[in-house]
Write a protein that holds these residues in place. Structure first.
Motif, PDB file in Angstrom:
ATOM      1  N   GLY A  41       3.732  -8.144  -0.819  1.00 59.35           N
ATOM      2  CA  GLY A  41       3.484  -6.731  -1.047  1.00 59.35           C
ATOM      3  C   GLY A  41       2.066  -6.384  -0.657  1.00 59.35           C
ATOM      4  N   ASN A  42       1.438  -5.537  -1.446  1.00 53.95           N
ATOM      5  CA  ASN A  42       0.111  -5.046  -1.118  1.00 53.95           C
ATOM      6  C   ASN A  42      -0.867  -5.513  -2.175  1.00 53.95           C
ATOM      7  N   LYS A  43      -1.948  -6.123  -1.726  1.00 55.00           N
ATOM      8  CA  LYS A  43      -2.843  -6.729  -2.685  1.00 55.00           C
ATOM      9  C   LYS A  43      -4.217  -6.923  -2.069  1.00 55.00           C
ATOM     10  N   ARG A 100      -2.855   2.916   0.743  1.00 50.05           N
ATOM     11  CA  ARG A 100      -3.837   3.635  -0.058  1.00 50.05           C
ATOM     12  C   ARG A 100      -4.357   2.775  -1.206  1.00 50.05           C
ATOM     13  N   ASP A 101      -3.417   2.026  -1.849  1.00 47.36           N
ATOM     14  CA  ASP A 101      -3.848   1.136  -2.919  1.00 47.36           C
ATOM     15  C   ASP A 101      -4.860   0.123  -2.384  1.00 47.36           C
ATOM     16  N   ILE A 102      -4.563  -0.425  -1.206  1.00 50.60           N
ATOM     17  CA  ILE A 102      -5.484  -1.394  -0.605  1.00 50.60           C
ATOM     18  C   ILE A 102      -6.847  -0.756  -0.369  1.00 50.60           C
ATOM     19  N   ASN A 112       1.749  -2.507 -10.236  1.00 48.62           N
ATOM     20  CA  ASN A 112       1.903  -1.314  -9.412  1.00 48.62           C
ATOM     21  C   ASN A 112       2.963  -1.503  -8.340  1.00 48.62           C
ATOM     22  N   GLY A 113       2.990  -2.706  -7.746  1.00 49.21           N
ATOM     23  CA  GLY A 113       4.008  -2.971  -6.726  1.00 49.21           C
ATOM     24  C   GLY A 113       5.404  -2.779  -7.297  1.00 49.21           C
ATOM     25  N   LEU A 114       5.647  -3.357  -8.471  1.00 49.59           N
ATOM     26  CA  LEU A 114       6.961  -3.221  -9.111  1.00 49.59           C
ATOM     27  C   LEU A 114       7.244  -1.756  -9.451  1.00 49.59           C
ATOM     28  N   THR A 115       6.250  -1.099 -10.018  1.00 46.88           N
ATOM     29  CA  THR A 115       6.407   0.298 -10.396  1.00 46.88           C
ATOM     30  C   THR A 115       6.771   1.162  -9.185  1.00 46.88           C
ATOM     31  N   ASN A 116       6.132   0.884  -8.060  1.00 44.67           N
ATOM     32  CA  ASN A 116       6.462   1.642  -6.846  1.00 44.67           C
ATOM     33  C   ASN A 116       7.908   1.441  -6.437  1.00 44.67           C
ATOM     34  N   ASP A 117       8.361   0.178  -6.484  1.00 49.90           N
ATOM     35  CA  ASP A 117       9.762  -0.091  -6.167  1.00 49.90           C
ATOM     36  C   ASP A 117      10.678   0.705  -7.085  1.00 49.90           C
TER      37      ASP A 117
HETATM   38 MG   LIG Z   1       1.107  -1.726  -4.202  1.00 49.97          MG
END
Ligand SMILES: [Mg+2]
Ligand SMILES: [Mg+2]
Ligand SMILES: [Mg+2]
Ligand SMILES: [Mg+2]
Ligand SMILES: [Mg+2]
Ligand SMILES: [Mg+2]
Ligand SMILES: [Mg+2]
Ligand SMILES: [Mg+2]
Ligand SMILES: [Mg+2]
Ligand SMILES: [Mg+2]
Ligand SMILES: [Mg+2]
Ligand SMILES: [Mg+2]
Ligand SMILES: [Mg+2]
Ligand SMILES: [Mg+2]
Ligand SMILES: [Mg+2]
Ligand SMILES: [Mg+2]
Ligand SMILES: [Mg+2]
Ligand SMILES: [Mg+2]
Ligand SMILES: [Mg+2]
Ligand SMILES: [Mg+2]
Ligand SMILES: [Mg+2]
Ligand SMILES: [Mg+2]
Ligand SMILES: [Mg+2]
Ligand SMILES: [Mg+2]
Ligand SMILES: [Mg+2]
Ligand SMILES: [Mg+2]
Ligand SMILES: [Mg+2]
Ligand SMILES: [Mg+2]
Ligand SMILES: [Mg+2]
Ligand SMILES: [Mg+2]
Ligand SMILES: [Mg+2]
Lengths: 326, 326, 326, 326, 326
Positions: free
Chosen positions: A76-78, A207-209, B234-239
């Motif tokens: 994912g994004n991190k 955007r999170d990144i 946040n990744g999970l929440t976005n999903d």
């Molecule tokens: Mg994310």
């Protein structure tokens, strides 16, 4: 012998004075920090070279937490701040073809190198390479933070372009009023919404990144570049939001048309029924076989009845007209 | 004699050099802070051992507010900073079977120990234990804050995996267009929404904990680990958010199909009625028994009427065709 | 003479060593700050004692702005920092009976006293009194800020308990699929929503108070206790939000069932009509009284027609079957 | 020779004592910073003068990143802090005619000059010029930051005025109750929504710029002016939000009217059908040709039947009355 | 000669010791700051006195930007910090009569005066005047900031009171279940929503002003008063939000009832049609004039058919009963 890893890796090294661009060699290029004020940009295509990744990490004395991070290929994004490096994982949608598959990208960044590991072949970074080779703009005066900014900006611009290419909203509201209210139209609208949603998700990921990068504290890193990126993403996000709202409008229109059709259909049925039901009843009355129905014997009974039916019909029509049913 | 509490408690102690893993003994292991730079991890399964909890609190000179906190077994999600410890209550959904029951977990954490009390047997922490025993990665170099980070990360990863396993959204939009618009489909959609909602609630619970942990000030505690966790959540929440939107799309589609069906049904009825009502009326007219109906005596009256009926039918059909009703 | 005010007021005074609990006497107890390190907790039931309130304010040299504040009995939720006291107004829902009336509470708090004025008789604070009298926990070691924390926590816990008692959501989705889509069901759903809304409003009121208390600067006041309260309220708020969403799901289900019923009804009507309308028309044709209708004289005309009708019926049914109407 | 660029560029220079306003000349006016405490305002209409832009940038020793920024002509909304200048890109909707095309504007601003590059001819800045020429207000006492504030305020006021001119909401709710529930009305509502949406997008774009400007750190720049602007935009945004809600109300009304019409239509059909169906059936019964139907031979059979039909009709009507169907 | 401006302006001057209240005179009262520790409150009704406004601004050496601000009479809500004064523009809804027209108010405030300019006659400030004249409370001990606080509080309280007076929500849900689902009801609901919306807009306007005032830095100004105001506005805002949700509930109920009515109507039609259509068909069959229809000659044919019809009817009714249609 040239390893698979070496076959899928390129290295670019540049400073204000000079640059080179060549296939990566584990022997010669393994040190990412050249300690001579040059910037190194390594691109690896493919995530399956764990042995070489380990060698890279150990030889460069990188944080060994990196190996754990690279093993996890569905990240994912991190953004993770390591000791003197930054680890960035980004889930990128590949816009090359229309089914929008996604690609995992990893960036290991320090003040004088960017190591970019991409899941799949091909990227949109050629214009950056051209700027480096031709010494255009200020990129060769700047550090790796500026290169990272360019890479992320490329990803964002690519999203923007493809979004505008794939999501054509022009005159949809117009079209919507002309169309038949079939589920196919709704299916199309909801599919477009799902497409927009994918871009939205990807944009929010970036955007999170970028938000995270703005708050990062790695030595030799200027975070102001990343503010620029956030504003670019906001532009795309705003477009997405307004297109989404337009789709909502279409859905409202759809239901209003569907309801209107139903009303029209039912009005037609009702008008016809209401006019003919009494007439048919009257005809039924005088089709009865009672022995004693005086009207049947009137010489002009038939014509009187026809006249009566005409009057009933005209009255019905006038009532409907008055109620503005047609 | 071995108490029930001891039967349901295990202790792991580790430092960079060594480790041990054994059943907890109230005599030998009661001191959680070993004051020799080792880290202690105690796991208790079951919340009903208040006597032993009291003994633990007193022997370790923990804040006696802890006892009150442990008495309250339906705590939800909470982070409470005690004098030199941290008390964390987390309501965790157990993902082992599909009815998603929940489990209360408590963590009492200080700089050199983590005491984890779980309502129910079984957890997902074995990979952490393996890393400690095999001295993999950097866990044995780090303090209890890092262990807490690992534990929370495990909970989050578990949510992610199970979420992806349980909530299959693939091709639902496609399916939706083919299905019958029965309440059963809507029931299925709303049930999936409720399932997603449970994950959302659990994720938000963990996010609240993590947000709180980021702002905690306990000596020997590094809060940066917890930033990582927030991004994972946040990744999970976005999903979850994007799946929720897809379900909304399906609901829209559902109603559009339902409306379309109704329109089709009513059109069918109306077309049939509008065509046959005038014909039936005409037949009714000439079924009347008036003595004087001149048309009845025409030799070709019947055939003239049939012809007239044909003309009326054709005109009706043409009008419907023009209005694009079929 | 004992005044009405004195009849409706109680005073508790405690320190680590001792405590007393008695009816309030304007002569002996009028000083709220005992200046001997004891904490005073005064409870007044009823808002109509303005004369005594004035006496209290003047004797204790409290900010005379307080009198204006106490005059205004419909205050809602408010925290006002006075010179060395804190004035808190809270609109509390009384959960004792099911119509959820509300009650105004005022708290005048300084570092060594809490004066609580309640609009109506009865409260949920007895467990706090028990802890003071029995010297349980740490309450007698702490100042008035801790007492205020206990009072507010009691209000929040009470909301939580009553909310769970009054808003039973179990298996509603299930029930929803079985029910008739009558407005009564919708009425029930919307009533439950209104009930939830009352708890939401009350929770938000308390949250506003607690948020404000966290930022208060009164000497001798620790604001950390109030962070705990905010998290407890968040837990309730989350429950409320997820129950609200479940009610939305039920509304969707309701409309889907209602729509489905309508479709079923209309299909039934349409199938019957479409099958019989042509048959009835045919019967009408041969019920006409034209002198020359050749078919009527065929010896097997009637049976041929019956056969034709059967064929038409079978074809209609086959067409409906093919369109999956039943 | 006068270049195209010069033909489309004007320069205004002012100080408290004096001012001039003339066509731009690349020879005389190329220095933007006059280093004599005067403020320079250059307006260029057209984005296609890259050669002259380059000359301007080089001669004024501006950041060469500017050239890259000016090349990209589809910039949206952006604020970029350069070394000692500020680059602002704004996507402005042109309100001159009703199709609301948009225009890209760029501003290069330093402490003593504003260079404004507009995509299209014409602007709304004449009142600012008048204030400079006539030395009205305080503009000639202030620096370029104040000029930029005036320019942005003009854009915002223009939005406000045009919004109020184009989006007339008066009495729409009234009108809505009188109108026919045709898709045309819904189309009009959704079109108005789309128009509002364009203003919303443009306002949010300006708001993003203004928010960014408030946080800018360029020497000689006072950011407080920009706070004013944000409040002005908020005013417009609030209007937009409340108009949007009113449109939602109209949509609700629309569907309620549509549903009401359908109910009226269906009631009419049902009442007619329910009254006449039994009557027509009775007439059909006595139209049968059985040899032995005793009632047919009753001397008053016909009148008895008519009476029976009247009774059935009255009963039906009474039942409908009781159910309040009409 | 007394000018129109003087006729519409009053001045109140007060200190702890004394006060006066008289018609404003341009000769005697033009200095707003008395430089003798007294506070001056000037009220002007009417915005059309630009000449006198100019005189006031010049004589008091106020920021001449004020004149520009006063010229713009459609200001909405704004707080502008001038050099040593504060300019506040507030768009106030006049609650005196039920069409809720609005009024522009301006306040020019410094540490020792408040100049209030109102568009229309009449205000709700008399209770403040009474407190000044009677020296009630602490107002005469305080500076102009406290007077401004009282003025704004009056506006907010007035909103609160009038909101509760005009928006009666009691038992609406109850009423909704009993009403007819006519567009008139929806119109009423949406009108109430629009009314609420006006209060919401006005409240948000005041909230923006208050938020801004909290962050203002004018010498001699205490911002803490304004925190109180924000909480009061929040109370009103919360009421508005919950009433809005209740209206949404009513809309849902409306549509559910409308749908239910349609279902009831269609069921009635369908049941009648389905029962009588086959019967009427049978009657039609035996009304045919074929020469050879054997059944017609059966002596009990008619009665057999009546029996058959009864059986068909009973079966139909049983089927409907089983499907729970009635
Ligand atoms: Mg994310
Ligand atoms: Mg991505
Ligand atoms: Mg790509
Ligand atoms: Mg933008
Ligand atoms: Mg677009
Ligand atoms: Mg929708
Ligand atoms: Mg909608
Ligand atoms: Mg509609
Ligand atoms: Mg678990
Ligand atoms: Mg998915
Ligand atoms: Mg993910
Ligand atoms: Mg929906
Ligand atoms: Mg639809
Ligand atoms: Mg209570
Ligand atoms: Mg309660
Ligand atoms: Mg929670
Ligand atoms: Mg619940
Ligand atoms: Mg809904
Ligand atoms: Mg549905
Ligand atoms: Mg404009
Ligand atoms: Mg313009
Ligand atoms: Mg405003
Ligand atoms: Mg408006
Ligand atoms: Mg709506
Ligand atoms: Mg409605
Ligand atoms: Mg008012
Ligand atoms: Mg007023
Ligand atoms: Mg409140
Ligand atoms: Mg209310
Ligand atoms: Mg709704
Ligand atoms: Mg309903």
């Amino acid at each position: 012998m040239v390893t698979d890893f070496e076959n899928n890796t390129w290295v670019i090294n540049y400073s204000l004075e000079d640059y080179y661009n060549r296939k990566f060699s584990l022997e010669e290029d393994i040190l990412l920090s050249k300690s001579n004020k040059t910037i190194t940009w390594v691109n690896t295509y493919g995530l399956e070279y764990m042995d070489e990744f380990r060698k890279m990490v150990l030889s460069n004395e990188l944080d060994d937490f990196l190996l754990r991070l690279l093993l996890n290929q569905n990240f994912g994004n991190k953004v993770i701040e390591l000791e003197e490096q930054l680890f960035i994982a980004a889930r990128i949608i590949k816009t090359e073809n229309h089914n929008l598959e996604s690609e995992q990208m990893f960036f290991v960044v320090a003040k004088d190198f960017v190591w970019c590991i991409q899941e799949k072949w091909g990227d949109h970074f050629d214009w950056i390479r051209a700027r480096i080779f031709d010494n255009k703009g200020i990129i060769r005066k700047k550090k790796a933070d500026y290169l990272l900014f360019f890479i992320l900006e490329t990803l964002i611009s690519n999203y923007k372009e493809k979004y505008e290419e794939m999501v054509l909203m022009e005159n949809m509201l117009d079209r919507a009023t002309k169309m038949e209210p079939t589920p196919e139209f709704m299916f199309e609208v909801e599919n477009k919404k799902a497409l927009i949603q994918q871009f939205k998700k990807a944009s929010h990921g970036l955007r999170d990144i970028v938000n995270r990068l703005e708050r990062v504290e790695v030595k030799g890193f200027h975070t102001k570049y990343f503010s620029e990126l956030r504003e670019q993403i906001n532009g795309l996000t705003n477009d997405i939001d307004s297109d989404t709202q337009e789709l909502e409008s279409q859905i409202n229109l759809f239901f209003s048309i569907q309801g209107h059709r139903l009303n029209e259909v039912m009005k037609t049925l009702t008008i016809f029924s209401v006019i003919f039901i009494p007439l048919t009843f009257l005809a039924g009355i005088y089709g009865m076989n009672f022995e004693n129905i005086p009207e049947l014997k009137w010489p002009y009974g038939y014509f009187v009845l026809l006249g009566l039916m005409l009057v009933v019909t005209i009255i019905s029509i006038l009532i409907f007209k008055r109620k503005k049913w047609f």
